[in-house]
Design a protein around this motif. Sequence first.
Motif, PDB file in Angstrom:
ATOM      1  N   ALA A 241      19.535  40.690  -4.434  1.00  0.00           N
ATOM      2  CA  ALA A 241      18.659  41.559  -3.647  1.00  0.00           C
ATOM      3  C   ALA A 241      17.289  40.909  -3.591  1.00  0.00           C
ATOM      4  O   ALA A 241      16.783  40.425  -4.608  1.00  0.00           O
ATOM      5  N   THR A 242      16.709  40.869  -2.406  1.00  0.00           N
ATOM      6  CA  THR A 242      15.384  40.288  -2.257  1.00  0.00           C
ATOM      7  C   THR A 242      14.347  41.119  -3.022  1.00  0.00           C
ATOM      8  O   THR A 242      14.557  42.298  -3.304  1.00  0.00           O
ATOM      9  N   ILE A 243      13.248  40.471  -3.345  1.00  0.00           N
ATOM     10  CA  ILE A 243      12.170  41.099  -4.110  1.00  0.00           C
ATOM     11  C   ILE A 243      11.317  41.948  -3.166  1.00  0.00           C
ATOM     12  O   ILE A 243      10.857  41.466  -2.131  1.00  0.00           O
ATOM     13  N   THR A 244      11.114  43.189  -3.548  1.00  0.00           N
ATOM     14  CA  THR A 244      10.372  44.123  -2.704  1.00  0.00           C
ATOM     15  C   THR A 244       8.863  43.889  -2.814  1.00  0.00           C
ATOM     16  O   THR A 244       8.378  43.324  -3.790  1.00  0.00           O
ATOM     17  N   PRO A 245       8.106  44.335  -1.803  1.00  0.00           N
ATOM     18  CA  PRO A 245       6.658  44.109  -1.768  1.00  0.00           C
ATOM     19  C   PRO A 245       5.909  44.774  -2.918  1.00  0.00           C
ATOM     20  O   PRO A 245       6.318  45.808  -3.438  1.00  0.00           O
ATOM     21  N   PHE A 246       4.765  44.168  -3.272  1.00  0.00           N
ATOM     22  CA  PHE A 246       3.920  44.748  -4.316  1.00  0.00           C
ATOM     23  C   PHE A 246       2.432  44.552  -4.015  1.00  0.00           C
ATOM     24  O   PHE A 246       1.592  44.621  -4.895  1.00  0.00           O
ATOM     25  N   GLY A 247       2.103  44.340  -2.751  1.00  0.00           N
ATOM     26  CA  GLY A 247       0.708  44.164  -2.366  1.00  0.00           C
ATOM     27  C   GLY A 247      -0.019  45.495  -2.219  1.00  0.00           C
ATOM     28  O   GLY A 247       0.595  46.557  -2.193  1.00  0.00           O
TER      29      GLY A 247
ATOM     30  N   ASP B 295      -1.722  39.854  -5.361  1.00  0.00           N
ATOM     31  CA  ASP B 295      -2.559  38.673  -5.175  1.00  0.00           C
ATOM     32  C   ASP B 295      -1.901  37.840  -4.073  1.00  0.00           C
ATOM     33  O   ASP B 295      -0.680  37.711  -4.051  1.00  0.00           O
ATOM     34  N   PRO B 296      -2.688  37.278  -3.169  1.00  0.00           N
ATOM     35  CA  PRO B 296      -2.091  36.486  -2.080  1.00  0.00           C
ATOM     36  C   PRO B 296      -1.214  35.334  -2.567  1.00  0.00           C
ATOM     37  O   PRO B 296      -0.206  35.011  -1.927  1.00  0.00           O
ATOM     38  N   LEU B 297      -1.554  34.711  -3.690  1.00  0.00           N
ATOM     39  CA  LEU B 297      -0.734  33.608  -4.196  1.00  0.00           C
ATOM     40  C   LEU B 297       0.608  34.115  -4.719  1.00  0.00           C
ATOM     41  O   LEU B 297       1.630  33.438  -4.574  1.00  0.00           O
ATOM     42  N   ARG B 298       0.613  35.282  -5.329  1.00  0.00           N
ATOM     43  CA  ARG B 298       1.876  35.868  -5.784  1.00  0.00           C
ATOM     44  C   ARG B 298       2.731  36.278  -4.578  1.00  0.00           C
ATOM     45  O   ARG B 298       3.958  36.173  -4.625  1.00  0.00           O
ATOM     46  N   GLU B 299       2.091  36.728  -3.528  1.00  0.00           N
ATOM     47  CA  GLU B 299       2.825  37.084  -2.302  1.00  0.00           C
ATOM     48  C   GLU B 299       3.500  35.852  -1.713  1.00  0.00           C
ATOM     49  O   GLU B 299       4.638  35.927  -1.240  1.00  0.00           O
ATOM     50  N   VAL B 300       2.831  34.718  -1.754  1.00  0.00           N
ATOM     51  CA  VAL B 300       3.438  33.469  -1.265  1.00  0.00           C
ATOM     52  C   VAL B 300       4.710  33.174  -2.057  1.00  0.00           C
ATOM     53  O   VAL B 300       5.748  32.799  -1.488  1.00  0.00           O
ATOM     54  N   THR B 301       4.669  33.356  -3.363  1.00  0.00           N
ATOM     55  CA  THR B 301       5.841  33.098  -4.202  1.00  0.00           C
ATOM     56  C   THR B 301       6.949  34.090  -3.886  1.00  0.00           C
ATOM     57  O   THR B 301       8.121  33.708  -3.774  1.00  0.00           O
ATOM     58  N   ARG B 302       6.603  35.369  -3.741  1.00  0.00           N
ATOM     59  CA  ARG B 302       7.613  36.386  -3.397  1.00  0.00           C
ATOM     60  C   ARG B 302       8.291  36.029  -2.077  1.00  0.00           C
ATOM     61  O   ARG B 302       9.525  36.051  -1.977  1.00  0.00           O
ATOM     62  N   GLN B 303       7.499  35.660  -1.088  1.00  0.00           N
ATOM     63  CA  GLN B 303       8.068  35.284   0.216  1.00  0.00           C
ATOM     64  C   GLN B 303       8.939  34.030   0.092  1.00  0.00           C
ATOM     65  O   GLN B 303      10.004  33.946   0.701  1.00  0.00           O
TER      66      GLN B 303
ATOM     67  N   ILE C 188      10.632  32.969  -2.571  1.00  0.00           N
ATOM     68  CA  ILE C 188      11.890  33.327  -3.233  1.00  0.00           C
ATOM     69  C   ILE C 188      12.799  34.079  -2.271  1.00  0.00           C
ATOM     70  O   ILE C 188      14.000  33.795  -2.170  1.00  0.00           O
ATOM     71  N   ASN C 189      12.244  35.038  -1.549  1.00  0.00           N
ATOM     72  CA  ASN C 189      13.059  35.813  -0.611  1.00  0.00           C
ATOM     73  C   ASN C 189      13.651  34.937   0.488  1.00  0.00           C
ATOM     74  O   ASN C 189      14.822  35.084   0.842  1.00  0.00           O
ATOM     75  N   GLU C 190      12.850  34.021   1.024  1.00  0.00           N
ATOM     76  CA  GLU C 190      13.380  33.127   2.063  1.00  0.00           C
ATOM     77  C   GLU C 190      14.468  32.228   1.495  1.00  0.00           C
ATOM     78  O   GLU C 190      15.475  31.970   2.154  1.00  0.00           O
ATOM     79  N   TRP C 191      14.276  31.756   0.279  1.00  0.00           N
ATOM     80  CA  TRP C 191      15.315  30.939  -0.350  1.00  0.00           C
ATOM     81  C   TRP C 191      16.596  31.762  -0.496  1.00  0.00           C
ATOM     82  O   TRP C 191      17.691  31.277  -0.177  1.00  0.00           O
ATOM     83  N   MET C 192      16.473  33.002  -0.982  1.00  0.00           N
ATOM     84  CA  MET C 192      17.655  33.857  -1.144  1.00  0.00           C
ATOM     85  C   MET C 192      18.374  34.052   0.188  1.00  0.00           C
ATOM     86  O   MET C 192      19.603  33.989   0.258  1.00  0.00           O
ATOM     87  N   ARG C 193      17.615  34.299   1.240  1.00  0.00           N
ATOM     88  CA  ARG C 193      18.219  34.568   2.553  1.00  0.00           C
ATOM     89  C   ARG C 193      18.953  33.346   3.104  1.00  0.00           C
ATOM     90  O   ARG C 193      19.891  33.483   3.878  1.00  0.00           O
ATOM     91  N   ARG C 194      18.531  32.148   2.704  1.00  0.00           N
ATOM     92  CA  ARG C 194      19.096  30.920   3.284  1.00  0.00           C
ATOM     93  C   ARG C 194      20.084  30.191   2.382  1.00  0.00           C
ATOM     94  O   ARG C 194      20.858  29.377   2.864  1.00  0.00           O
TER      95      ARG C 194
END
Length: 191
Positions: A90-96, A116-124, A126-132
Motif C-alpha cells: 500500500a502506498t504511503i499516505t500524505p502527512f503534509g 517537510d518538503p524534503l520528506r514529501e519528496v521521499t514519500r513521493q 517511494i510511492n512512485e517506485w511502488m507503483r512501477r
Amino acid sequence: MTGFISILNQAAGGNRVLADGLGPNVLSRLDRDILSHSGVQYVLIFEGVNDIGVAEANEESQKIIGDRLIAAYTQIATRVHAHGISIFAATITPFGRRKGEIVIDAEAEGFSPYSDPLREVTRQRINEWMRRTEVFDAVIDFDKTLRDKDDTSILAKEFDSGDRLHPNAKAFKALADAFPLHIFRSSISLN
C-alpha cells in the motif's frame, strides 16, 4: 470468489520498517508475524511513513532512508515470495500540513512534526517506485484514495483525524471501499 479470507492484523503503532520504534521493526518481526504462521496466502505491507518521518529532514538523510526502504521492501517481498505467499504493498499516505497553517511547535499544537518538503519528496519517490516496480504482486494506492485533490501532499480534510498524519474512521471506510478485491482472485500462487 468463493470462501472467506481470515485476517491476521499484525500492525504496530509507531512501527518502522528499518529501525525499532514503539516495537520491533518489520524486518526483525517478519518471521514471527507472518512466515511462522501456517496457511498464509497474502501479505499486505503498509509501512514506511515513520521511517521517513523520523529521518532528518535534509537531502542526504532522506536519500539514504529512501534507498534503504526500497532495499527493505524488496527483501521483504523476496522472503515472502520464497514461502509461496503473495505480497501486496500500500502506498504511503500524505502527512503534509495545509497551506497557511503556521505551527510553532507541531507536537504541542497536535500536529504531526513529519511535515517537510524534503520528506514529501521521499514519500513521493517511494510511492512512485511502488507503483512501477514488479516486486509486489499488486499495489493498492492508499495515497490516491486519501489525498487532497488540489494538494497531493496532504490528506483530504474529510479523511484527516486532525493531526495531518493519521487517517480518521471515514478514511478507513474509504480505503475499504476502494480496496481492489479482485487481487485475491488474480494473485498467482507461487507454490
